[in-house]
Design a protein around this motif. Structure first.
Motif, PDB file in Angstrom:
ATOM      1  N   LYS A  51       0.831  -1.202   0.000  1.00  0.00           N
ATOM      2  CA  LYS A  51       0.000   0.000   0.000  1.00  0.00           C
ATOM      3  C   LYS A  51       0.869   1.257   0.000  1.00  0.00           C
ATOM      4  O   LYS A  51       2.010   1.244   0.463  1.00  0.00           O
ATOM      5  CB  LYS A  51      -0.921   0.004   1.216  1.00  0.00           C
ATOM      6  CG  LYS A  51      -1.997  -1.076   1.161  1.00  0.00           C
ATOM      7  CD  LYS A  51      -3.009  -0.907   2.279  1.00  0.00           C
ATOM      8  CE  LYS A  51      -4.140  -1.917   2.123  1.00  0.00           C
ATOM      9  NZ  LYS A  51      -5.170  -1.753   3.191  1.00  0.00           N
ATOM     10  N   ALA A  52       0.315   2.345  -0.506  1.00  0.00           N
ATOM     11  CA  ALA A  52       1.035   3.616  -0.547  1.00  0.00           C
ATOM     12  C   ALA A  52       1.331   4.107   0.864  1.00  0.00           C
ATOM     13  O   ALA A  52       0.573   3.847   1.812  1.00  0.00           O
ATOM     14  CB  ALA A  52       0.216   4.647  -1.304  1.00  0.00           C
ATOM     15  N   PHE A  53       2.447   4.843   0.997  1.00  0.00           N
ATOM     16  CA  PHE A  53       2.829   5.363   2.302  1.00  0.00           C
ATOM     17  C   PHE A  53       3.603   6.663   2.117  1.00  0.00           C
ATOM     18  O   PHE A  53       4.184   6.923   1.053  1.00  0.00           O
ATOM     19  CB  PHE A  53       3.701   4.346   3.062  1.00  0.00           C
ATOM     20  CG  PHE A  53       4.917   3.904   2.298  1.00  0.00           C
ATOM     21  CD1 PHE A  53       6.114   4.622   2.353  1.00  0.00           C
ATOM     22  CD2 PHE A  53       4.876   2.762   1.509  1.00  0.00           C
ATOM     23  CE1 PHE A  53       7.232   4.213   1.646  1.00  0.00           C
ATOM     24  CE2 PHE A  53       5.992   2.347   0.794  1.00  0.00           C
ATOM     25  CZ  PHE A  53       7.168   3.070   0.862  1.00  0.00           C
ATOM     26  N   ALA A  54       3.604   7.482   3.158  1.00  0.00           N
ATOM     27  CA  ALA A  54       4.430   8.693   3.180  1.00  0.00           C
ATOM     28  C   ALA A  54       5.829   8.312   3.652  1.00  0.00           C
ATOM     29  O   ALA A  54       6.028   7.268   4.283  1.00  0.00           O
ATOM     30  CB  ALA A  54       3.820   9.725   4.108  1.00  0.00           C
ATOM     31  N   TYR A  55       6.793   9.186   3.348  1.00  0.00           N
ATOM     32  CA  TYR A  55       8.195   8.890   3.677  1.00  0.00           C
ATOM     33  C   TYR A  55       8.822  10.111   4.328  1.00  0.00           C
ATOM     34  O   TYR A  55       8.693  11.230   3.820  1.00  0.00           O
ATOM     35  CB  TYR A  55       8.952   8.525   2.400  1.00  0.00           C
ATOM     36  CG  TYR A  55      10.428   8.306   2.582  1.00  0.00           C
ATOM     37  CD1 TYR A  55      10.923   7.095   3.055  1.00  0.00           C
ATOM     38  CD2 TYR A  55      11.339   9.310   2.261  1.00  0.00           C
ATOM     39  CE1 TYR A  55      12.286   6.890   3.200  1.00  0.00           C
ATOM     40  CE2 TYR A  55      12.707   9.110   2.401  1.00  0.00           C
ATOM     41  CZ  TYR A  55      13.173   7.898   2.883  1.00  0.00           C
ATOM     42  OH  TYR A  55      14.509   7.701   3.028  1.00  0.00           O
ATOM     43  N   GLU A  56       9.493   9.891   5.469  1.00  0.00           N
ATOM     44  CA  GLU A  56      10.165  10.968   6.178  1.00  0.00           C
ATOM     45  C   GLU A  56      11.600  10.553   6.499  1.00  0.00           C
ATOM     46  O   GLU A  56      11.871   9.382   6.778  1.00  0.00           O
ATOM     47  CB  GLU A  56       9.437  11.297   7.493  1.00  0.00           C
ATOM     48  CG  GLU A  56       8.021  11.812   7.328  1.00  0.00           C
ATOM     49  CD  GLU A  56       7.980  13.263   6.869  1.00  0.00           C
ATOM     50  OE1 GLU A  56       9.046  13.909   6.818  1.00  0.00           O
ATOM     51  OE2 GLU A  56       6.874  13.752   6.578  1.00  0.00           O
ATOM     52  N   LYS A  84       4.979  -6.004   1.688  1.00  0.00           N
ATOM     53  CA  LYS A  84       4.601  -6.582   0.391  1.00  0.00           C
ATOM     54  C   LYS A  84       3.406  -7.516   0.533  1.00  0.00           C
ATOM     55  O   LYS A  84       2.573  -7.611  -0.375  1.00  0.00           O
ATOM     56  CB  LYS A  84       5.790  -7.328  -0.215  1.00  0.00           C
ATOM     57  CG  LYS A  84       6.932  -6.426  -0.661  1.00  0.00           C
ATOM     58  CD  LYS A  84       8.146  -7.247  -1.079  1.00  0.00           C
ATOM     59  CE  LYS A  84       9.333  -6.356  -1.409  1.00  0.00           C
ATOM     60  NZ  LYS A  84      10.547  -7.158  -1.729  1.00  0.00           N
ATOM     61  N   LEU A  85       3.334  -8.209   1.667  1.00  0.00           N
ATOM     62  CA  LEU A  85       2.215  -9.124   1.914  1.00  0.00           C
ATOM     63  C   LEU A  85       1.030  -8.424   2.569  1.00  0.00           C
ATOM     64  O   LEU A  85       0.015  -9.059   2.837  1.00  0.00           O
ATOM     65  CB  LEU A  85       2.692 -10.272   2.808  1.00  0.00           C
ATOM     66  CG  LEU A  85       3.757 -11.191   2.209  1.00  0.00           C
ATOM     67  CD1 LEU A  85       4.316 -12.126   3.271  1.00  0.00           C
ATOM     68  CD2 LEU A  85       3.181 -11.996   1.049  1.00  0.00           C
ATOM     69  N   GLN A  86       1.175  -7.131   2.846  1.00  0.00           N
ATOM     70  CA  GLN A  86       0.161  -6.314   3.517  1.00  0.00           C
ATOM     71  C   GLN A  86      -0.186  -6.843   4.906  1.00  0.00           C
ATOM     72  O   GLN A  86      -1.293  -6.675   5.401  1.00  0.00           O
ATOM     73  CB  GLN A  86      -1.088  -6.172   2.643  1.00  0.00           C
ATOM     74  CG  GLN A  86      -0.807  -5.417   1.356  1.00  0.00           C
ATOM     75  CD  GLN A  86      -2.048  -5.034   0.584  1.00  0.00           C
ATOM     76  OE1 GLN A  86      -3.143  -4.982   1.127  1.00  0.00           O
ATOM     77  NE2 GLN A  86      -1.871  -4.761  -0.698  1.00  0.00           N
ATOM     78  N   ILE A  87       0.814  -7.464   5.533  1.00  0.00           N
ATOM     79  CA  ILE A  87       0.705  -7.792   6.952  1.00  0.00           C
ATOM     80  C   ILE A  87       1.013  -6.540   7.763  1.00  0.00           C
ATOM     81  O   ILE A  87       0.369  -6.262   8.770  1.00  0.00           O
ATOM     82  CB  ILE A  87       1.667  -8.937   7.300  1.00  0.00           C
ATOM     83  CG1 ILE A  87       1.252 -10.215   6.561  1.00  0.00           C
ATOM     84  CG2 ILE A  87       1.708  -9.189   8.800  1.00  0.00           C
ATOM     85  CD1 ILE A  87       2.292 -11.297   6.559  1.00  0.00           C
ATOM     86  N   GLU A  88       1.997  -5.779   7.323  1.00  0.00           N
ATOM     87  CA  GLU A  88       2.285  -4.452   7.863  1.00  0.00           C
ATOM     88  C   GLU A  88       1.852  -3.427   6.811  1.00  0.00           C
ATOM     89  O   GLU A  88       2.212  -3.557   5.635  1.00  0.00           O
ATOM     90  CB  GLU A  88       3.781  -4.287   8.141  1.00  0.00           C
ATOM     91  CG  GLU A  88       4.313  -5.171   9.239  1.00  0.00           C
ATOM     92  CD  GLU A  88       4.268  -4.511  10.603  1.00  0.00           C
ATOM     93  OE1 GLU A  88       3.607  -3.443  10.715  1.00  0.00           O
ATOM     94  OE2 GLU A  88       4.881  -5.038  11.530  1.00  0.00           O
ATOM     95  N   THR A  89       1.076  -2.445   7.234  1.00  0.00           N
ATOM     96  CA  THR A  89       0.616  -1.409   6.298  1.00  0.00           C
ATOM     97  C   THR A  89       0.823  -0.019   6.913  1.00  0.00           C
ATOM     98  O   THR A  89      -0.145   0.702   7.188  1.00  0.00           O
ATOM     99  CB  THR A  89      -0.870  -1.610   5.945  1.00  0.00           C
ATOM    100  OG1 THR A  89      -1.631  -1.652   7.163  1.00  0.00           O
ATOM    101  CG2 THR A  89      -1.081  -2.901   5.170  1.00  0.00           C
ATOM    102  N   PRO A  90       2.074   0.373   7.149  1.00  0.00           N
ATOM    103  CA  PRO A  90       2.322   1.677   7.775  1.00  0.00           C
ATOM    104  C   PRO A  90       1.898   2.828   6.878  1.00  0.00           C
ATOM    105  O   PRO A  90       2.131   2.798   5.662  1.00  0.00           O
ATOM    106  CB  PRO A  90       3.836   1.668   7.993  1.00  0.00           C
ATOM    107  CG  PRO A  90       4.362   0.712   6.985  1.00  0.00           C
ATOM    108  CD  PRO A  90       3.321  -0.344   6.829  1.00  0.00           C
TER     109      PRO A  90
END
Length: 324
Positions: free
Chosen positions: A2-7, A39-45
């Motif tokens: 999923k899309a995410f912001a980056y800092e 990638k598996l969408q287990i983590e979706t930060p």
């Protein structure tokens, strides 16, 4: 993914602050575990906070004669460090037993502390898992559970901690240093850092929201032979079925004068029973120590073999230490 912001924060306190301000944020360094889970969408930060440029990659001596390891020290560099090789060999051996050369070049000390379970059902989003979705159930109980825990488990989760490094850190009595968004620093004993599953297996460590690991400190070295014995299904790139980290000093004859033991592959956290160490020194018997380690052990069918395997692995480790 999923899309995410980056800092990319400039200071450790900014990193901790961002983690609090951005709901669903996660720190990223080597990414050797987190990116797979994304990638598996287990983590979706919602936000990734890149900490790679923070000044946390040094290994320094402490005034007490120990060693302070920055959170961003790569596993390969730590295993090759002269002080680790000389005074904390069990740590170097555990690191070299894990993953592959390429992964060790990327993986960090803090990331290894936070490495998540390799439970099959945790990685399969079509199956219930209390770690992914609290209250949904544990598919490993009654399922295929060959790699699962035989100690410290609960009705909510029987997953194991997969890290080799964590087992060595436990036998070395490491301390985890952190900073929170307000700049307050905290030291957490490695014994308290990882949690048993209980009713909340999704909470795996003692870290508070926004708290960032900055270093791991080791006390001054202790006398003894350093060993790390890892039993696994193949010779490389495999997680431990059972592992033993040991520091054993030989006394008169073929008996140990002192002993420190920690186990991997058995529980939700690195497993250490000080009474087992005392039993080994008092009786000279690895079986007496194993009796203490395995008190309350319970297999789930496919992993019943881990109980006798732990006993045999400890016997072999003790025998090797007393031959040196």
């Amino acid at each position: 993914m999923k899309a995410f912001a980056y800092e990319r924060p400039a200071t450790v306190q900014d990193a901790a602050r961002l983690a609090t301000e951005r709901p669903g944020a996660r720190f990223i360094a080597g990414g050797t575990n987190l990116l797979d889970l994304m990638k598996l969408q287990i983590e979706t930060p919602a936000t990734l906070i890149d900490v790679n440029r923070l000044p946390l990659a040094d290994v320094t001596d402490t005034e007490e004669g120990g060693l302070r390891i920055g959170a961003l020290v790569r596993n390969a560099d730590l295993a090759a460090h002269p002080r680790v090789r000389k005074d904390y060999a069990v740590l170097g051996k555990a690191l070299l037993a894990g993953a592959s050369g390429q992964l060790r070049n990327k993986a960090t000390t803090a990331g290894n502390l936070l490495q998540r379970t390799r439970c099959y059902y945790f990685y399969d989003t079509t199956k219930p898992c209390n770690k992914r979705e609290p209250g949904s159930g544990c598919s490993a109980i009654g399922g295929f559970n060959r790699i699962m825990a035989v100690l410290g488990a609960s009705e909510a989760c029987i997953a194991t901690n997969p890290s080799d490094m964590n087992v060595a850190m436990r036998v070395l009595d490491a301390t985890v240093e952190t900073i929170d968004p307000q700049g307050a620093r905290r030291s957490i004993s490695i014994a308290d850092f990882h949690r048993l599953p209980g009713d909340t297996p999704q909470i795996e460590t003692d870290l508070k929201p926004g708290e960032l690991i900055t270093a791991v400190t080791l006390p001054k070295p202790v006398e003894g032979v350093h060993l790390y014995r890892k039993v696994r299904d193949r010779a490389s790139y495999a997680f431990a079925t059972v592992s033993v980290a040991a520091i054993i000093a030989r006394g008169e004859g073929d008996t140990p004068k002192s002993a420190k033991l920690a186990f991997g592959g058995l529980a939700h956290k690195p497993w250490r029973v000080e009474a087992a160490e005392a039993a080994l020194v008092e009786t000279g018997s690895a079986d007496a120590a194993a009796d203490r380690v395995l008190e309350g052990a319970r297999g789930q069918g496919s992993n019943d073999f881990k109980i006798p395997l732990t006993r045999r692995t400890l016997r072999a480790t003790v025998a090797e230490a007393l031959r040196v």
